[in-house]
Design an enzyme around this catalytic site. Structure first.
Site, short mmCIF file in Angstrom:
data_model
loop_
_atom_site.label_atom_id
_atom_site.label_comp_id
_atom_site.label_asym_id
_atom_site.label_seq_id
_atom_site.Cartn_x
_atom_site.Cartn_y
_atom_site.Cartn_z
NE ARG A 191 23.73 15.13 17.28
CZ ARG A 191 22.75 14.78 18.11
NH1 ARG A 191 21.48 15.05 17.78
NH2 ARG A 191 23.00 14.20 19.26
CB SER A 198 31.93 17.45 21.09
OG SER A 198 31.06 17.38 20.00
CE LYS A 231 24.40 17.21 20.53
NZ LYS A 231 25.81 17.60 20.33
#
Length: 261
Positions: free
Chosen positions: A87, A156, A185
């Protein structure tokens, strides 16, 4: 398929060798879901011998404390990390591919799946094992058309409705959270808590990986609520000893699973 009130018709069976372990095979059943007047296609992976979601590491260059991303991932795998997700929201395509190729070498050598966050093109380019998308990213059914039946697709979810829809669309697993408050995040949103996590686990039949603010002190709470594993970022990549942090978390997870069974 668990709680869905529908008939399932097998339309295709394919046998695919698992990366890193040529003796293990994946049976992918392409299914057609039929219920009332509604029809939708979904893919059920009946068996993933190597897919252990227990300790799921999400990379982050900015939070990586010691060494580069690939060396930290290598150390984490030595400590027991079972899935790696690449990521990097700030990297350009070329940077993502270069880093992805390095991680692919590391994860293949260890026999651990490598997934790519959001970037379906990068996942295909580096021949990753899968891709993970969010609620604002490409829809799961569209991702499936691009990557084929063999690639793992994660989605998600933060609510029961999102989780049920993701499963219906063909997601292989869910990343659920943020369970706890997190600064790793920026788009994590408000924490949903462990009760909401349990409600989501109970609403689907695919594996649920808890994410968001998880560390060695609270990982057991997520496993107790039925999560197949926990996803972490800073708990490993920002640790002074990534291998040790991974090993400690893995021991906590395994102990929690044993106690919960």
């Amino acid at each position: 398929w668990g709680r869905s009130a529908c008939r399932l018709a097998i339309t295709m069976i394919t046998f695919v060798p698992i990366q890193g372990n040529c003796s293990s095979w994946l049976i992918a059943w392409q299914l057609r879901r039929v219920g009332n007047s509604r029809q939708s296609k979904c893919t059920l992976y009946a068996e993933r011998p190597n897919m252990d979601f227990s300790l799921y590491l999400v990379t982050d260059r900015k939070l990586t404390k010691h060494g580069d991303v690939s060396s930290v991932v290598n150390a984490a795998l030595d400590g027991g990390t079972s899935v790696v997700q690449l990521r990097d929201k700030d990297a350009c395509t070329r940077e993502m591919i270069e880093l992805g190729q390095k991680l692919r070498t590391v994860t293949e050598r260890k026999g651990v799946p490598l997934l790519v966050n959001d970037r379906v093109d990068v996942a295909l380019a580096i021949k990753a094992d899968g891709v993970h998308v969010g609620q604002d990213d490409m829809p799961v059914d569209m991702v499936r058309k691009l990557v084929g039946a063999d690639m793992i697709i994660g989605m998600s979810a933060g609510t029961v409705e999102e989780a049920v829809q993701a499963e219906s669309d063909g997601a292989d697993y869910l990343g659920v959270g943020a369970v706890y408050a997190t600064s790793s995040k920026s788009d994590a949103g408000d924490p949903i808590g462990t009760q909401a996590l349990k409600a989501i686990v109970d609403s689907v039949s695919i594996p649920v990986v808890a994410i968001g603010g998880i560390n060695g002190k609270n990982a057991h709470e997520c496993i107790t609520q039925g999560a197949a594993g926990v996803a972490v970022i800073s708990a490993i990549v920002s640790a002074d000893d990534s291998s040790g942090a991974s090993s400690s978390l893995r021991q906590t997870i395994e102990s929690s699973k044993k106690n919960a069974s």
